[in-house]
Design an enzyme around this catalytic site. Structure first.
Site, PDB file in Angstrom:
ATOM      1  CD  GLU A   1       7.989   0.638  10.243  1.00  0.00           C
ATOM      2  OE1 GLU A   1       7.064   0.950   9.747  1.00  0.00           O
ATOM      3  OE2 GLU A   1       9.199  -0.102   9.855  1.00  0.00           O
TER       4      GLU A   1
ATOM      5  CD  GLU B   1       4.792  -0.828  12.551  1.00  0.00           C
ATOM      6  OE1 GLU B   1       3.493  -0.848  12.756  1.00  0.00           O
ATOM      7  OE2 GLU B   1       5.633   0.001  13.351  1.00  0.00           O
TER       8      GLU B   1
ATOM      9  CB  CYS C   1      -2.012  -1.085   8.477  1.00  0.00           C
ATOM     10  SG  CYS C   1      -0.869   0.491   8.413  1.00  0.00           S
TER      11      CYS C   1
ATOM     12  CG  ASN D   1      -0.482   0.022   2.459  1.00  0.00           C
ATOM     13  OD1 ASN D   1       0.910  -0.514   2.617  1.00  0.00           O
ATOM     14  ND2 ASN D   1      -1.167   0.105   3.730  1.00  0.00           N
TER      15      ASN D   1
HETATM   16  P1  NDP Z   1       1.017  -9.864   3.087  1.00  0.00           P
HETATM   17  O1  NDP Z   1       0.911 -10.163   4.814  1.00  0.00           O
HETATM   18  O2  NDP Z   1       0.157 -10.677   2.336  1.00  0.00           O
HETATM   19  O3  NDP Z   1       2.542  -9.456   2.699  1.00  0.00           O
HETATM   20  C1  NDP Z   1       3.492  -8.703   3.427  1.00  0.00           C
HETATM   21  C2  NDP Z   1       4.755  -9.147   2.977  1.00  0.00           C
HETATM   22  O4  NDP Z   1       5.452 -10.239   3.294  1.00  0.00           O
HETATM   23  C3  NDP Z   1       4.783  -9.111   1.364  1.00  0.00           C
HETATM   24  O5  NDP Z   1       6.020  -8.669   0.888  1.00  0.00           O
HETATM   25  C4  NDP Z   1       4.682 -10.788   1.091  1.00  0.00           C
HETATM   26  O6  NDP Z   1       5.240 -11.354  -0.126  1.00  0.00           O
HETATM   27  C5  NDP Z   1       5.653 -10.957   2.310  1.00  0.00           C
HETATM   28  N1  NDP Z   1       5.671 -12.629   2.677  1.00  0.00           N
HETATM   29  C6  NDP Z   1       4.435 -13.302   2.785  1.00  0.00           C
HETATM   30  N2  NDP Z   1       4.762 -14.491   3.145  1.00  0.00           N
HETATM   31  C7  NDP Z   1       5.876 -14.562   3.717  1.00  0.00           C
HETATM   32  C8  NDP Z   1       6.690 -15.354   4.312  1.00  0.00           C
HETATM   33  N3  NDP Z   1       6.456 -16.549   4.654  1.00  0.00           N
HETATM   34  N4  NDP Z   1       8.021 -14.945   4.806  1.00  0.00           N
HETATM   35  C9  NDP Z   1       8.460 -13.852   4.363  1.00  0.00           C
HETATM   36  N5  NDP Z   1       7.723 -12.680   3.675  1.00  0.00           N
HETATM   37  C10 NDP Z   1       6.635 -13.265   3.346  1.00  0.00           C
HETATM   38  O7  NDP Z   1       0.245  -8.312   3.410  1.00  0.00           O
HETATM   39  P2  NDP Z   1      -0.172  -7.472   2.112  1.00  0.00           P
HETATM   40  O8  NDP Z   1       1.236  -7.098   1.319  1.00  0.00           O
HETATM   41  O9  NDP Z   1      -1.401  -7.904   1.439  1.00  0.00           O
HETATM   42  O10 NDP Z   1      -0.561  -6.079   2.764  1.00  0.00           O
HETATM   43  C11 NDP Z   1      -1.472  -5.741   3.479  1.00  0.00           C
HETATM   44  C12 NDP Z   1      -1.459  -5.945   4.793  1.00  0.00           C
HETATM   45  O11 NDP Z   1      -0.567  -5.079   5.567  1.00  0.00           O
HETATM   46  C13 NDP Z   1      -2.813  -5.671   5.622  1.00  0.00           C
HETATM   47  O12 NDP Z   1      -2.806  -6.620   6.502  1.00  0.00           O
HETATM   48  C14 NDP Z   1      -2.474  -4.370   6.468  1.00  0.00           C
HETATM   49  O13 NDP Z   1      -2.855  -4.054   7.438  1.00  0.00           O
HETATM   50  C15 NDP Z   1      -0.923  -4.577   6.723  1.00  0.00           C
HETATM   51  N6  NDP Z   1      -0.059  -3.307   6.852  1.00  0.00           N
HETATM   52  C16 NDP Z   1       0.498  -2.934   8.152  1.00  0.00           C
HETATM   53  C17 NDP Z   1       1.037  -1.575   8.149  1.00  0.00           C
HETATM   54  C18 NDP Z   1       1.445  -1.539   9.495  1.00  0.00           C
HETATM   55  O14 NDP Z   1       2.366  -0.435   9.539  1.00  0.00           O
HETATM   56  N7  NDP Z   1       0.893  -1.865  10.647  1.00  0.00           N
HETATM   57  C19 NDP Z   1       1.166  -0.629   7.099  1.00  0.00           C
HETATM   58  C20 NDP Z   1       0.621  -1.194   5.662  1.00  0.00           C
HETATM   59  C21 NDP Z   1      -0.139  -2.309   5.584  1.00  0.00           C
HETATM   60  P3  NDP Z   1       4.277 -11.132  -1.343  1.00  0.00           P
HETATM   61  O15 NDP Z   1       3.196 -10.503  -0.941  1.00  0.00           O
HETATM   62  O16 NDP Z   1       5.016 -10.349  -2.522  1.00  0.00           O
HETATM   63  O17 NDP Z   1       4.021 -12.453  -1.765  1.00  0.00           O
END
Ligand code: NDP
Length: 485
Positions: free
Chosen positions: A459, A251, A285, A154
């Site tokens: 952060e 996060e 998020c 995002n």
């Molecule tokens: P995901 O949890 O699907 O993915 C986050 C990242 O982790 C991606 O780069 C993903 O790769 C990677 N990933 C997935 N599985 C693994 C693993 N087993 N080991 C290591 N890395 C892995 O989240 P989204 O990308 O769909 O983002 C949305 C989510 O992020 C929402 O839940 C949102 O709330 C949260 N978020 C939290 C924030 C905060 O600061 N608290 C800010 C912004 C978002 P890939 O997707 O490329 O496969």
């Protein structure tokens, strides 16, 4: 892509763009049209090795510089990002679909804020002196080593900087893996950091899915993992990091409450609820997606909300008049559509929106459900799209108890003209990043992060320093050593 300064290869390792076409293809889709605008390749084991080795090799000399020297490079990069804000914003819009009316003001610019802030702090990172009679202890604030950053889709530029800036300020090296959905922006951050003078190997970007993230997390060369993602991914990554007793920052997601009391300014409360649900098409998020509205103001709130949402300018994200863009991907759009169907099936009242727009791209209407009950799925699960759930309440205590009845704890907000009540309520809400008569402000000076299952660590702000450095304490004896035998 009609964009002259896009990244020139899939990865940025050891100070240069690198390609390895043996990696699986990851098409990059512009969400406003569904067109493919770029193609990157997933990192192969050879690229992963190259990135980790480069980071490991470069880190010691970087940590040996003075903080002021490190900070100067970060601040130079911040300036370069600001100078190039327009082009970087165009790239962010291509990557995410967010409108230029947002990306011009909050993406590259907030990344620059982080580099400037942590660049400024770097020179004053110190330990302390503890006098113990004639003996004394001193502490050294030391880098952790190699840090892994894993990003959500995002805020790809912001996340790359929010993790990179404190890591580098403290003397660490970073290997950053963006989300495969938005792979482009972090590459430009790496390019600019190195153009600003960052030595090769200290900020590497490699592409891929979770299948690339997972080996990074468990690699013995890695000392810290910072993830921005969902709670289920957080559980997996935290567990893998724990196996190697690594430091983590998590996060994660949220389902945050926003409590609006009868005495709030109606216009401000509606504005706050819009910011808390529809900015970035709801893909934030910390969004306050459970909007608890006191019964006396409820119908007026819904009517004014409906009116203001009908003024949203939904359209071409490159047109600066547009203020509401598409979902990041077809997949995310479908997830959100399925939640809208669940809301209807559970009997929530659809006040407005609910449909996909009749145009190319992944556009959904801003959607509001009223009469939502606490046990409905749309009130319990993170939707990550433009869907607001409005719940009624009478008594303050009841609103607080229901607001806290969730596994998440990222954010919370209160709108009231009674400041005593504002502080009293916010003190009882179980969340890390809170707001009174405002919502979703995230200045770099303020700690950002969640409690409960929404995360670990913080952060931004001085608090982030604690998560990217470690203390060594050194006891210095001035007299003889008095051993028992
Ligand atoms: P995901 O949890 O699907 O993915 C986050 C990242 O982790 C991606 O780069 C993903 O790769 C990677 N990933 C997935 N599985 C693994 C693993 N087993 N080991 C290591 N890395 C892995 O989240 P989204 O990308 O769909 O983002 C949305 C989510 O992020 C929402 O839940 C949102 O709330 C949260 N978020 C939290 C924030 C905060 O600061 N608290 C800010 C912004 C978002 P890939 O997707 O490329 O496969």
């Amino acid at each position: 892509m009609p964009y002259p300064t896009q990244p020139t290869a899939s990865h940025f390792v050891n100070g240069a763009y690198v390609e390895d076409t043996a990696g699986a293809e990851i098409p990059v889709i512009y969400p406003a049209t569904g067109e493919q605008i770029a193609l990157v390749h997933e990192a192969t084991p050879a690229i992963i090795e190259h990135a980790l080795n480069s980071a490991k090799a470069a880190q010691k000399a970087w940590a040996a510089l003075s903080g002021t020297e490190r900070g100067r490079i970060l601040r130079r990069a911040a300036e370069m990002i600001r100078e190039r804000n327009h082009d970087l914003s165009v790239l962010e819009t291509y990557d995410t679909g967010k409108p230029m009316s947002e990306t011009l003001y909050v993406d590259a610019t907030s990344g620059a804020d982080a580099l400037e802030y942590f660049g400024g702090l770097a020179g004053s990172l110190t330990g302390e002196h503890i006098q113990l009679g004639d003996d004394w202890v001193y502490t050294r604030r030391e880098a952790l080593g190699v840090c892994i950053g894993i990003g959500a889709w995002n805020y790809p530029t912001q996340i790359a900087c929010w993790k990179g800036a404190p890591a580098l300020a403290c003397g660490n090296a970073m290997v950053f893996k963006p989300s495969e959905t938005t792979p482009l922006c972090a590459l430009k951050v790496a390019e600019i950091l190195h153009e600003a003078g960052l030595p090769a190997g200290l900020y590497n970007v490699i592409q891929g899915t979770g299948a690339v993230g997972a080996p990074l997390v468990s690699d013995p060369r890695v000392d810290k993992v910072s993830l921005t993602g969902s709670v289920p991914t957080g559980r997996k990554v935290y567990a893998a990091a724990a196996a190697g007793i690594k430091n983590v920052t998590m996060e994660l997601g949220g389902k945050s409450p926003l409590i609006i009391f009868d005495d709030a300014s109606l216009e401000d409360a509606v504005g706050g609820a819009i910011l808390a649900n529809f900015y970035s098409s709801g893909q934030v998020c910390s969004n306050g997606t459970r909007v608890f509205v006191q019964k006396g103001i409820k119908e007026a709130f819904l009517a004014r909300l409906h009116e203001r949402l009908s003024e949203a300018v939904i359209g071409d994200p490159m047109d600066e008049a547009t203020n509401f863009g598409p979902m990041v991907s077809e997949n995310q759009m479908k997830i959100v559509q399925s939640y809208i169907e669940k809301g209807k099936a559970d009997g929530a009242r659809l006040v407005c929106g609910g449909a996909r727009l009749e145009r190319e791209g992944y556009y959904l209407e801003p959607t509001v459900f009223a009469d939502v009950k606490d046990d409905m799925i749309i009130a319990r699960e993170e939707i990550f799209g433009p869907v607001m759930a409005v719940l009624d309440f009478d008594a303050e205590d009841d609103a607080i108890a229901r607001a806290n009845a969730t596994e998440f704890g990222l954010s919370a907000g209160v709108f009231t003209s009674d400041l005593t009540r504002g502080h009293r309520v916010i003190a009882q809400l179980q969340a890390g990043s809170c707001f009174i008569n405002s919502y979703n402000d995230a200045p770099v000076e303020a700690p950002f992060g969640g409690s409960k299952q929404s995360g670990v660590g913080r952060e931004n702000s001085k608090a982030a320093i604690e998560h990217y450095s470690q203390m060594k304490s050194v006891y210095v004896r001035m007299g003889a050593v008095d051993a028992p035998f």
